[in-house]
Design an enzyme around this catalytic site. Structure first.
Site, PDB file in Angstrom:
ATOM      1  N   ASP A  82       0.852  -1.197   0.000  1.00  0.00           N
ATOM      2  CA  ASP A  82       0.000   0.000   0.000  1.00  0.00           C
ATOM      3  C   ASP A  82       0.885   1.243   0.000  1.00  0.00           C
ATOM      4  OD1 ASP A  82      -2.417  -1.405  -0.062  1.00  0.00           O
ATOM      5  OD2 ASP A  82      -2.439  -1.651   2.111  1.00  0.00           O
ATOM      6  N   LYS A  87       0.366  -8.102  -2.466  1.00  0.00           N
ATOM      7  CA  LYS A  87      -0.952  -7.604  -2.874  1.00  0.00           C
ATOM      8  C   LYS A  87      -0.801  -6.176  -3.394  1.00  0.00           C
ATOM      9  CE  LYS A  87      -4.389  -6.166  -0.030  1.00  0.00           C
ATOM     10  NZ  LYS A  87      -5.024  -4.947  -0.573  1.00  0.00           N
ATOM     11  N   ASP A  98      -5.648  -6.534  -6.263  1.00  0.00           N
ATOM     12  CA  ASP A  98      -6.849  -6.245  -5.464  1.00  0.00           C
ATOM     13  C   ASP A  98      -7.620  -5.080  -6.081  1.00  0.00           C
ATOM     14  OD1 ASP A  98      -8.667  -6.360  -3.391  1.00  0.00           O
ATOM     15  OD2 ASP A  98      -7.355  -5.373  -1.929  1.00  0.00           O
ATOM     16  N   LYS A 130     -11.043  -5.333  -6.795  1.00  0.00           N
ATOM     17  CA  LYS A 130     -12.444  -5.425  -6.343  1.00  0.00           C
ATOM     18  C   LYS A 130     -13.406  -4.983  -7.446  1.00  0.00           C
ATOM     19  CE  LYS A 130     -11.532  -4.945  -1.377  1.00  0.00           C
ATOM     20  NZ  LYS A 130     -10.112  -4.550  -1.333  1.00  0.00           N
ATOM     21  N   HIS A 157     -16.538  -4.674  -9.935  1.00  0.00           N
ATOM     22  CA  HIS A 157     -17.996  -4.777  -9.719  1.00  0.00           C
ATOM     23  C   HIS A 157     -18.679  -3.990 -10.828  1.00  0.00           C
ATOM     24  CE1 HIS A 157     -21.448  -4.476  -6.530  1.00  0.00           C
ATOM     25  NE2 HIS A 157     -21.863  -4.931  -7.701  1.00  0.00           N
ATOM     26  N   ASP A 158     -19.238  -4.681 -11.825  1.00  0.00           N
ATOM     27  CA  ASP A 158     -19.908  -4.012 -12.947  1.00  0.00           C
ATOM     28  C   ASP A 158     -20.778  -5.064 -13.625  1.00  0.00           C
ATOM     29  OD1 ASP A 158     -20.476  -2.308 -15.238  1.00  0.00           O
ATOM     30  OD2 ASP A 158     -18.620  -1.228 -14.805  1.00  0.00           O
ATOM     31  N   THR A 175     -15.229  -5.326   5.173  1.00  0.00           N
ATOM     32  CA  THR A 175     -15.103  -5.309   6.635  1.00  0.00           C
ATOM     33  C   THR A 175     -15.406  -3.925   7.209  1.00  0.00           C
ATOM     34  OG1 THR A 175     -12.745  -5.045   6.270  1.00  0.00           O
ATOM     35  CG2 THR A 175     -13.501  -7.232   6.867  1.00  0.00           C
ATOM     36  N   ARG A 189       0.154  -2.557   7.061  1.00  0.00           N
ATOM     37  CA  ARG A 189       0.949  -1.598   7.828  1.00  0.00           C
ATOM     38  C   ARG A 189       1.935  -2.194   8.817  1.00  0.00           C
ATOM     39  NH1 ARG A 189      -4.417   1.693   8.890  1.00  0.00           N
ATOM     40  NH2 ARG A 189      -5.121  -0.423   8.478  1.00  0.00           N
TER      41      ARG A 189
HETATM   42  O1  C5P Z   1      -2.511  -2.252   6.885  1.00  0.00           O
HETATM   43  P1  C5P Z   1      -3.455  -3.402   6.986  1.00  0.00           P
HETATM   44  O2  C5P Z   1      -2.792  -4.690   7.461  1.00  0.00           O
HETATM   45  O3  C5P Z   1      -4.696  -3.080   7.750  1.00  0.00           O
HETATM   46  O4  C5P Z   1      -3.850  -3.656   5.459  1.00  0.00           O
HETATM   47  C1  C5P Z   1      -4.811  -4.545   5.073  1.00  0.00           C
HETATM   48  C2  C5P Z   1      -4.921  -4.551   3.588  1.00  0.00           C
HETATM   49  O5  C5P Z   1      -6.044  -5.353   3.234  1.00  0.00           O
HETATM   50  C3  C5P Z   1      -5.169  -3.193   2.943  1.00  0.00           C
HETATM   51  O6  C5P Z   1      -4.543  -3.225   1.649  1.00  0.00           O
HETATM   52  C4  C5P Z   1      -6.652  -3.111   2.811  1.00  0.00           C
HETATM   53  O7  C5P Z   1      -7.066  -2.326   1.723  1.00  0.00           O
HETATM   54  C5  C5P Z   1      -7.003  -4.566   2.551  1.00  0.00           C
HETATM   55  N1  C5P Z   1      -8.350  -4.978   2.868  1.00  0.00           N
HETATM   56  C6  C5P Z   1      -8.955  -4.830   4.118  1.00  0.00           C
HETATM   57  N2  C5P Z   1     -10.236  -5.273   4.325  1.00  0.00           N
HETATM   58  C7  C5P Z   1     -10.910  -5.819   3.330  1.00  0.00           C
HETATM   59  C8  C5P Z   1     -10.318  -5.992   2.084  1.00  0.00           C
HETATM   60  C9  C5P Z   1      -9.034  -5.553   1.894  1.00  0.00           C
HETATM   61  O8  C5P Z   1      -8.332  -4.360   5.055  1.00  0.00           O
HETATM   62  N3  C5P Z   1     -12.141  -6.255   3.534  1.00  0.00           N
END
Ligand code: C5P
Length: 229
Positions: free
Chosen positions: A14, A36, A63, A65, A67-68, A118, A209
């Site tokens: 990220d 990812k 990633d 995601k 949707h269409d 989530t 992170r």
């Molecule tokens: O930094 P962290 O460990 O929270 O990152 C989680 C990664 O997973 C991020 O790239 C976030 O966009 C992704 N993600 C998420 N929840 C989801 C789908 C993807 O946290 N439902």
């Protein structure tokens, strides 16, 4: 084989642009099994960054995601298939025909369906017109994704057990929201440690992170891999 049973870690890259992504990938030292790449980097750098990273020998989960309508998603998935990513994400709520089109278009790239984000709670589901509980929606969408030929789902750690009961063993469950016991939760509210997620039945875990912001990302990644195996 979509994953290596000895290494179930997906590191989320990220970062806003290629220079930061390359620096993070170098600091991870090849420890994660998968990288990812998400919308931020894809929008900044375009699809070329995916094929470049794949070309350097990394397994990539893209990633996006999607949707269409089925036609559009199928055609986009066919473009993704040329980039060499191993996994592509779509939204299960796009429906069975959309998921089938994605699977067909993606070819050798396996498709993972996001059930309910989530970030959404029961009230958000009511607001968008879904009835019932988050858990019911997640299970229904996971079963629909399985019938549509998806390789698995992306879901919250909290939902792993319910999904596993509904879909059986041969369907991937990939979970973000993972925090090693000694790290900050940040904005993730319902977190699990790598060990807890694995015990609940996750096949692969996404960690962002806690690796990106670690003083030594490769050491942090090795600790997560050890906890998962
Ligand atoms: O930094 P962290 O460990 O929270 O990152 C989680 C990664 O997973 C991020 O790239 C976030 O966009 C992704 N993600 C998420 N929840 C989801 C789908 C993807 O946290 N439902």
């Amino acid at each position: 084989m979509t994953f290596d049973a000895g290494n179930r870690l997906i590191a989320a890259i990220d970062t806003p642009a290629r220079a930061e992504a390359d620096a993070l990938i170098a600091r991870l030292g090849g420890v994660p099994s998968w990288l990812k790449l998400g919308l931020e980097l894809f929008c900044a750098e375009g699809p070329g960054i995916v094929s470049d990273i794949v070309g350097r020998g990394h397994r990539v989960m893209l990633d996006l995601k999607l949707h269409d309508i089925p036609e559009t998603v199928g055609r986009a998935a066919a473009r993704v298939a040329t980039l060499g990513a191993g996994l592509l994400t779509i939204h299960a709520s796009g429906g069975r025909a959309m998921m089938e089109a994605a699977v067909k278009g993606a070819g050798a790239t396996r498709v993972l369906a996001v059930t309910i984000l989530t970030s959404m709670d029961a009230q958000d589901l009511v607001d968008v017109g879904f009835g019932g509980s988050v858990e019911d929606a997640v299970v229904k969408l996971a079963q629909l994704a399985q019938r549509a030929g998806c390789a698995g789902v992306v879901a919250s750690p909290k939902e792993i057990r319910l999904i596993r009961e509904a879909v059986g063993p041969n369907f991937l469950i990939v979970t973000p929201g993972i925090r090693p016991a000694d790290s900050q939760a940040g904005d993730q509210k319902r977190v699990m440690t790598p060990r807890e997620a694995r015990a609940a039945g996750a096949d692969l875990v996404v960690v962002g992170r806690p690796l990106r912001d670690a003083a030594d990302p490769s050491a942090a990644a090795r600790a997560v891999v050890a906890e998962l195996s």
